[in-house]
Scaffold this active site. Structure first.
Site, PDB file in Angstrom:
ATOM      1  N   GLN A  70       1.662   4.695   1.507  1.00  0.00           N
ATOM      2  CA  GLN A  70       1.510   5.026   2.918  1.00  0.00           C
ATOM      3  C   GLN A  70       2.459   6.139   3.346  1.00  0.00           C
ATOM      4  O   GLN A  70       3.356   6.538   2.610  1.00  0.00           O
ATOM      5  CB  GLN A  70       1.808   3.779   3.753  1.00  0.00           C
ATOM      6  CG  GLN A  70       3.147   3.132   3.435  1.00  0.00           C
ATOM      7  CD  GLN A  70       3.324   1.787   4.114  1.00  0.00           C
ATOM      8  OE1 GLN A  70       4.140   1.676   5.027  1.00  0.00           O
ATOM      9  NE2 GLN A  70       2.586   0.783   3.696  1.00  0.00           N
ATOM     10  N   LYS A 104      -7.454  -1.979   2.837  1.00  0.00           N
ATOM     11  CA  LYS A 104      -7.590  -1.562   4.241  1.00  0.00           C
ATOM     12  C   LYS A 104      -8.120  -0.136   4.365  1.00  0.00           C
ATOM     13  O   LYS A 104      -8.188   0.610   3.395  1.00  0.00           O
ATOM     14  CB  LYS A 104      -6.235  -1.666   4.947  1.00  0.00           C
ATOM     15  CG  LYS A 104      -5.747  -3.098   5.108  1.00  0.00           C
ATOM     16  CD  LYS A 104      -4.461  -3.132   5.898  1.00  0.00           C
ATOM     17  CE  LYS A 104      -3.842  -4.535   5.897  1.00  0.00           C
ATOM     18  NZ  LYS A 104      -2.448  -4.506   6.318  1.00  0.00           N
ATOM     19  N   HIS A 152       4.135   7.576   7.429  1.00  0.00           N
ATOM     20  CA  HIS A 152       4.168   7.291   8.862  1.00  0.00           C
ATOM     21  C   HIS A 152       4.253   8.605   9.631  1.00  0.00           C
ATOM     22  O   HIS A 152       4.987   9.508   9.225  1.00  0.00           O
ATOM     23  CB  HIS A 152       5.351   6.382   9.191  1.00  0.00           C
ATOM     24  CG  HIS A 152       5.364   5.137   8.357  1.00  0.00           C
ATOM     25  ND1 HIS A 152       4.424   4.142   8.517  1.00  0.00           N
ATOM     26  CD2 HIS A 152       6.142   4.757   7.332  1.00  0.00           C
ATOM     27  CE1 HIS A 152       4.653   3.193   7.623  1.00  0.00           C
ATOM     28  NE2 HIS A 152       5.688   3.528   6.892  1.00  0.00           N
ATOM     29  N   HIS A 207       5.049   6.986   0.382  1.00  0.00           N
ATOM     30  CA  HIS A 207       5.894   5.984  -0.272  1.00  0.00           C
ATOM     31  C   HIS A 207       5.145   4.675  -0.466  1.00  0.00           C
ATOM     32  O   HIS A 207       4.122   4.423   0.173  1.00  0.00           O
ATOM     33  CB  HIS A 207       7.158   5.723   0.552  1.00  0.00           C
ATOM     34  CG  HIS A 207       6.887   5.177   1.922  1.00  0.00           C
ATOM     35  ND1 HIS A 207       6.556   5.982   2.991  1.00  0.00           N
ATOM     36  CD2 HIS A 207       6.883   3.913   2.409  1.00  0.00           C
ATOM     37  CE1 HIS A 207       6.369   5.232   4.060  1.00  0.00           C
ATOM     38  NE2 HIS A 207       6.550   3.961   3.742  1.00  0.00           N
ATOM     39  N   LYS A 237       7.753   5.920  12.981  1.00  0.00           N
ATOM     40  CA  LYS A 237       8.175   4.712  12.269  1.00  0.00           C
ATOM     41  C   LYS A 237       9.020   5.061  11.043  1.00  0.00           C
ATOM     42  O   LYS A 237       8.630   4.785   9.907  1.00  0.00           O
ATOM     43  CB  LYS A 237       6.938   3.905  11.850  1.00  0.00           C
ATOM     44  CG  LYS A 237       7.273   2.482  11.422  1.00  0.00           C
ATOM     45  CD  LYS A 237       6.073   1.817  10.767  1.00  0.00           C
ATOM     46  CE  LYS A 237       6.374   0.369  10.422  1.00  0.00           C
ATOM     47  NZ  LYS A 237       5.767  -0.034   9.158  1.00  0.00           N
ATOM     48  N   ARG A 289      -2.530   4.987   5.431  1.00  0.00           N
ATOM     49  CA  ARG A 289      -2.530   4.491   4.048  1.00  0.00           C
ATOM     50  C   ARG A 289      -3.157   5.481   3.080  1.00  0.00           C
ATOM     51  O   ARG A 289      -4.009   6.276   3.447  1.00  0.00           O
ATOM     52  CB  ARG A 289      -3.244   3.148   3.979  1.00  0.00           C
ATOM     53  CG  ARG A 289      -2.467   2.068   4.711  1.00  0.00           C
ATOM     54  CD  ARG A 289      -3.104   0.699   4.641  1.00  0.00           C
ATOM     55  NE  ARG A 289      -2.282  -0.245   5.401  1.00  0.00           N
ATOM     56  CZ  ARG A 289      -2.310  -0.370   6.719  1.00  0.00           C
ATOM     57  NH1 ARG A 289      -3.131   0.371   7.445  1.00  0.00           N
ATOM     58  NH2 ARG A 289      -1.502  -1.218   7.329  1.00  0.00           N
ATOM     59  N   GLU A 295      11.744   4.500   8.299  1.00  0.00           N
ATOM     60  CA  GLU A 295      12.136   3.240   7.665  1.00  0.00           C
ATOM     61  C   GLU A 295      13.252   3.510   6.669  1.00  0.00           C
ATOM     62  O   GLU A 295      13.297   4.570   6.065  1.00  0.00           O
ATOM     63  CB  GLU A 295      10.971   2.651   6.857  1.00  0.00           C
ATOM     64  CG  GLU A 295       9.755   2.327   7.666  1.00  0.00           C
ATOM     65  CD  GLU A 295       8.555   1.934   6.806  1.00  0.00           C
ATOM     66  OE1 GLU A 295       7.816   1.055   7.249  1.00  0.00           O
ATOM     67  OE2 GLU A 295       8.338   2.515   5.727  1.00  0.00           O
ATOM     68  N   SER A 337       0.818  -1.208   0.000  1.00  0.00           N
ATOM     69  CA  SER A 337       0.000   0.000   0.000  1.00  0.00           C
ATOM     70  C   SER A 337       0.860   1.269   0.000  1.00  0.00           C
ATOM     71  O   SER A 337       1.967   1.291   0.541  1.00  0.00           O
ATOM     72  CB  SER A 337      -0.930   0.000   1.212  1.00  0.00           C
ATOM     73  OG  SER A 337      -0.181  -0.038   2.399  1.00  0.00           O
TER      74      SER A 337
HETATM   75 ZN   LIG Z   1       6.259   2.453   5.180  1.00  0.00          ZN
END
Ligand SMILES: [Zn+2]
Length: 421
Positions: free
Chosen positions: A110, A300, A112, A275, A135, A294, A137, A108
């Site tokens: 998304q 979802k 954060h 991203h 979060k 998302r 990444e 998906s």
């Molecule tokens: Zn991510």
């Protein structure tokens, strides 16, 4: 047993539907490399390998002389292994989760939240936002790795608004013209971009499904007639539509950069950066959190208001989205991927064929080491016995412990996740 501080791990596979299947998956190949007895099912997706102590995928300790069964249990009993600064800063928890991902179909789109927003969202909607942590990444390509990352430069978005009428229909003329006239002024651009994206994300389902069907039909006909569809980003649009038919996320390719990483290249996804991962294999490291907002390519829940409010609306070229790695001054075998967050750093350790002895240096942080290529015998004063390392081996190294390698292959590649405070 408290003196044992270096040991091998048996890591947890997550078989999400988007993963590469059977031995096409780098995750499956690494699992088999680390354990030749492992049974790899040819039709099963091997999406993620979790190397860490997350409660949904706590790594098993691969040595039955150690009484704790999992890494999480072991860290709970011996939090000093984290290193004193890490232990105090992150309240006795390993601050990161290290993964390998093998992506067959898109994940998906998304973003954060940062820590502040995460805390607010968690307090308001705990069912959607399970913790109060950020979060960040980082993905480092193992094979050619494709994703979407950040807003495209203005000329590209304006080009698509001109060349893809189905996309323009969702954004609307008013917002599109505002974006056009804002060109050159950073804050007006960012506001106009937010308006365009918000309009698209809020448009009625019937409208975007109709426009998407028209777009798919048009591009398919153009392709059948052997026409160049690059002005509509045709190949990617058709691919995503085949994976997520009727999904609003298909249109986001006109807003977001498509990035292609070569092995060793990385992208860092800080707070509020939109991203998606589209295809390929990578090593990923992230802070311990499950907070994801998302934006499409998903069945979802999409929290459109939060999403549109939070995003980083800064257009930038795709070249600016490749996160640079730096060769370590102290050790020419080490390439550092050190993002601007405290939670984690990843090192790529590249041992040349000319070296037969190598020392994985002691750090003031616990670390997890993954071998992706090559073989060695590892010895450490803090290990119960020698550990044979092959492609797919994963070991835990406590803070302030070093590991000596006798390399038995011609060169070796490893990734080490740690926390350099
Ligand atoms: Zn991510």
């Amino acid at each position: 047993m408290a003196e044992v501080k270096v040991f091998p791990l048996c890591c947890v596979v997550q078989s999400y539907a988007w993963g590469k299947v059977g031995l096409d998956s780098e995750v499956a190949r690494l699992v088999l490399g680390g354990d030749p007895q492992a049974l790899i099912e040819e039709a099963k997706p091997y999406a993620e390998l979790w190397m860490g102590a997350h409660p949904k995928g706590d790594a098993l300790i691969k040595d039955n002389r150690i009484s704790q069964r999992t890494l999480g249990q072991w860290i709970a009993d011996f939090p000093g292994c984290l290193g004193s600064k890490v232990k105090d800063t992150f309240h006795g928890q390993l601050p990161f989760l290290f993964k390998v991902l093998s992506v067959n179909t898109a994940l998906s789109i998304q973003a954060h939240p940062n820590r502040e927003l995460a805390a607010r969202l968690h307090a308001q909607f705990p069912e959607h936002y399970p913790d109060n942590n950020h979060k960040p990444e980082m993905a480092i390509a193992l094979t050619q790795f494709e994703g979407l990352c950040g807003f495209r430069p203005m000329d590209e978005i304006l080009g698509y608004l001109k060349d893809v009428p189905e996309f323009r229909a969702l954004v609307g003329n008013e917002a599109a013209e505002e974006l056009q006239s804002a060109d050159g002024d950073l804050s007006r651009t960012s506001l106009a971009l937010k308006k365009c994206f918000t309009r698209m994300m809020n448009c009625e389902k019937k409208l975007f499904v109709d426009q998407l069907n028209m777009l798919v039909k048009r591009i398919s006909e153009e392709e059948a007639a052997d026409k160049d569809t690059s002005a509509s980003n045709g190949e990617l649009l058709l691919r995503l539509h085949s994976q997520y038919p009727g999904d609003i996320g298909c249109f986001s390719i006109y807003f977001l950069n498509r990035i292609v990483l070569q092995p060793g290249d990385a992208m860092f996804l800080g707070a509020n950066e939109p991203h998606a991962y589209l295809s390929g294999d990578c090593v990923e490291c992230m802070a311990c959190s499950d907070n994801t907002v998302r934006a499409g390519l998903t069945p979802k829940y999409i929290d459109v208001d939060t999403l549109c409010e939070m995003l980083n609306y800064s257009p930038a070229p795709v070249s600016a989205k490749i996160f640079p790695c730096v060769r370590d001054n102290a050790d020419p075998c080490v390439y550092l991927y050190d993002p601007p967050v405290p939670d984690f750093t990843v090192m790529r350790i590249q041992i040349p064929a000319s070296l037969q002895q190598y020392t994985v240096s002691a750090l003031d942080s616990a670390g997890i080491l993954l071998v992706t290529d090559g073989e060695a015998v590892a010895t450490s004063a803090a290990a119960l016995s020698d550990i044979t390392l092959t492609r797919g081996s994963v070991i835990f190294i406590s803070a302030n412990e070093s590991v000596s390698l006798k390399v038995t292959s011609s060169g070796m590649t490893m990734f080490r996740a740690c926390c350099l405070l």
